[in-house]
Scaffold this active site. Structure first.
Site, PDB file in Angstrom:
ATOM      1  N   ASP A   1       0.820  -1.210   0.000  1.00 25.99           N
ATOM      2  CA  ASP A   1       0.000   0.000   0.000  1.00 25.99           C
ATOM      3  C   ASP A   1       0.857   1.265   0.000  1.00 25.99           C
ATOM      4  O   ASP A   1       2.036   1.248   0.377  1.00 25.99           O
ATOM      5  CB  ASP A   1      -0.881   0.036   1.254  1.00 25.99           C
ATOM      6  CG  ASP A   1      -2.062  -0.908   1.163  1.00 25.99           C
ATOM      7  OD1 ASP A   1      -2.102  -1.737   0.220  1.00 25.99           O
ATOM      8  OD2 ASP A   1      -2.934  -0.852   2.047  1.00 25.99           O
TER       9      ASP A   1
ATOM     10  N   HIS B   1       3.784  -2.256   3.169  1.00 18.85           N
ATOM     11  CA  HIS B   1       3.873  -0.962   2.489  1.00 18.85           C
ATOM     12  C   HIS B   1       5.234  -0.841   1.794  1.00 18.85           C
ATOM     13  O   HIS B   1       6.261  -1.173   2.399  1.00 18.85           O
ATOM     14  CB  HIS B   1       3.710   0.186   3.491  1.00 18.85           C
ATOM     15  CG  HIS B   1       2.426   0.140   4.249  1.00 18.85           C
ATOM     16  ND1 HIS B   1       2.216  -0.724   5.315  1.00 18.85           N
ATOM     17  CD2 HIS B   1       1.265   0.828   4.087  1.00 18.85           C
ATOM     18  CE1 HIS B   1       0.982  -0.560   5.774  1.00 18.85           C
ATOM     19  NE2 HIS B   1       0.389   0.377   5.057  1.00 18.85           N
TER      20      HIS B   1
END
Length: 447
Positions: A257, A399
């Protein structure tokens, strides 16, 4: 002092001056670099997520950026002292572009506070001349203010052609409305903020061809320019790999993400290639639009690309039109780059409700394993957590904006591949598991 001593002192003086000159040249030619600073605080009454750059050996710009960050944090904390609402948010992030040794750093703040979910937004762009190791101002890059009239005309054309509501009075204001610009290799990016876009706390980025404004730019800095590419040449859509390659394997979907994140993401996909691993990237539109070449490369290498909205606002706190902007504008950005419709959405913070689910015709992809890498920030702990917790069919949340995450994920892949795990994209996992994903539905794993 005798003649011999004078000669020795003179020799050392010459050597000292020469050495200083050599050191100065070495320092000047040293590659420009910076580190990503990331902070996240979860308190009872607020969430604070902050990312900003710190430059190696550049105290002046570091002080300026830190002053800006501290001021935004202070203002936010002052506001929430005056409200009883618990769910307040502060988000500070940045992106950058580079053109002919000129780096443009866009630091953007938004916050949601109080009973009426009031929005606040602030934008600041810093320009750094890597060749001369110095901060520069926009009026040093632009030699003729007529450029802002060109920006205004191009902005008006874009808004009208795309049926975007805007404040006509604001659009016709002074040139300061058009000074949020970044310089990339392919084009100039004009950022229109929420003062211009009607009834919304959002931004639009308009790509401007250098050929349209090159005569207004300082040739000292822009000593070369390229014609803007109207569109990327669409490559053949990457094929899903043969399932036979993974017979008997436990399949895991790693999902990243908040990116793409420049060199971090590039290193990640290079390492994935070496390991015959594919993953999925849930991208922020504000980052994707500034790194189209990297997005295209990710797509061409066969990884799945999904949306994480435009700038990570919590959808449950937005009006309907703001929600649709966050989703639709990001989908438009990604499709323009890859040529393919975006099928998957990951709402920021995993936050959605029935109305949001029913209004967005996409498959919502959440996760079954949350590594919390943003909090751990330790590559060994990140690696161990993944190794100890993943199972066949899991969707793992990490991430690609943290170096520790990249290194931890690489180590985890190396260990798990020895244990008959294989790493596949969401598209591949759906295909291999023979699952038909429905729109307006939520998926946390694919088994």
């Amino acid at each position: 002092m005798n003649k011999f001593k004078k000669n020795i002192i003179g020799l050392f003086l010459i050597l000292g001056i020469s050495l200083s000159a050599v050191l100065l040249i070495i320092m000047r030619d040293k590659e420009f670099s910076f580190n990503d600073i990331s902070e996240r605080l979860n308190k009872d009454n607020y969430i604070m997520q902050i990312n900003y750059p710190i430059f190696n050996g550049q105290n002046k710009i570091n002080r300026e950026i830190k002053k800006y960050i501290d001021n935004e944090k202070s203002n936010f904390l002052k506001i929430i002292k005056e409200t009883s609402i618990k769910d307040n948010q502060l988000n500070i992030g940045y992106s950058y572009t580079e053109k002919d040794n000129i780096y443009s750093f866009h630091i953007r703040t938004y916050s949601i506070t109080g009973n009426n979910n009031a929005y606040y937004r602030s934008d600041k762009i810093y320009y750094f001349d890597a060749k001369n190791n110095d901060i520069i101002q926009i009026n040093e890059l632009v030699i003729d203010d007529q450029i802002y009239e060109v920006f205004k005309k191009l902005a008006l054309d874009y808004l009208n052609n795309n049926n975007v509501l805007y404040d006509k009075k604001c659009l016709n204001m002074d040139k300061d409305n058009y000074k949020l610009v970044m310089f990339s290799n392919n084009y100039i990016q004009l950022i229109l903020d929420s003062k211009i876009i009607d009834d919304s706390n959002r931004e639009l980025i308009i790509n401007i061809n250098y050929n349209d404004v090159i005569s207004y730019l300082n040739k000292k800095y822009f000593y070369s320019f390229e014609k803007e590419k109207d569109e990327f040449v669409k490559n053949e859509i990457p094929q899903i790999r043969d399932k036979k390659l993974f017979n008997g394997k436990k399949l895991v979907a790693l999902t990243f993400d908040d990116g793409p994140s420049y060199d971090k993401t590039k290193r990640l996909i290079d390492e994935l290639d070496k390991r015959n691993a594919r993953v999925s990237f849930f991208m922020l539109g504000e980052h994707a639009i500034k790194q189209p070449e990297l997005v295209k490369e990710i797509y061409v290498r066969g990884h799945t690309i999904g949306s994480h909205t435009y700038d990570h606002k919590q959808l449950t706190k937005l009006k309907t039109e703001e929600i649709m902007y966050e989703v639709n504008y990001t989908n438009e950005i990604l499709k323009d780059i890859t040529g393919e419709d975006v099928k998957y959405l990951r709402p920021p913070y995993g936050s959605y409700n029935k109305e949001i689910l029913e209004s967005i015709n996409m498959s919502f992809i959440l996760w079954s394993v949350d590594v919390e890498d943003w909090k751990i920030k330790d590559e060994k702990k990140i690696s161990n957590y993944i190794i100890e917790n993943v199972k066949d069919g899991d969707i793992v949340l990490v991430h690609d904006i943290h170096n520790e995450t990249i290194e931890g994920v690489i180590k985890a892949i190396d260990e798990l591949q020895k244990k008959d795990f294989a790493f596949v994209s969401i598209d591949e996992l759906v295909s291999y598991k023979k699952i038909i994903l429905e729109k307006n539905a939520v998926y946390r794993f694919l088994k």
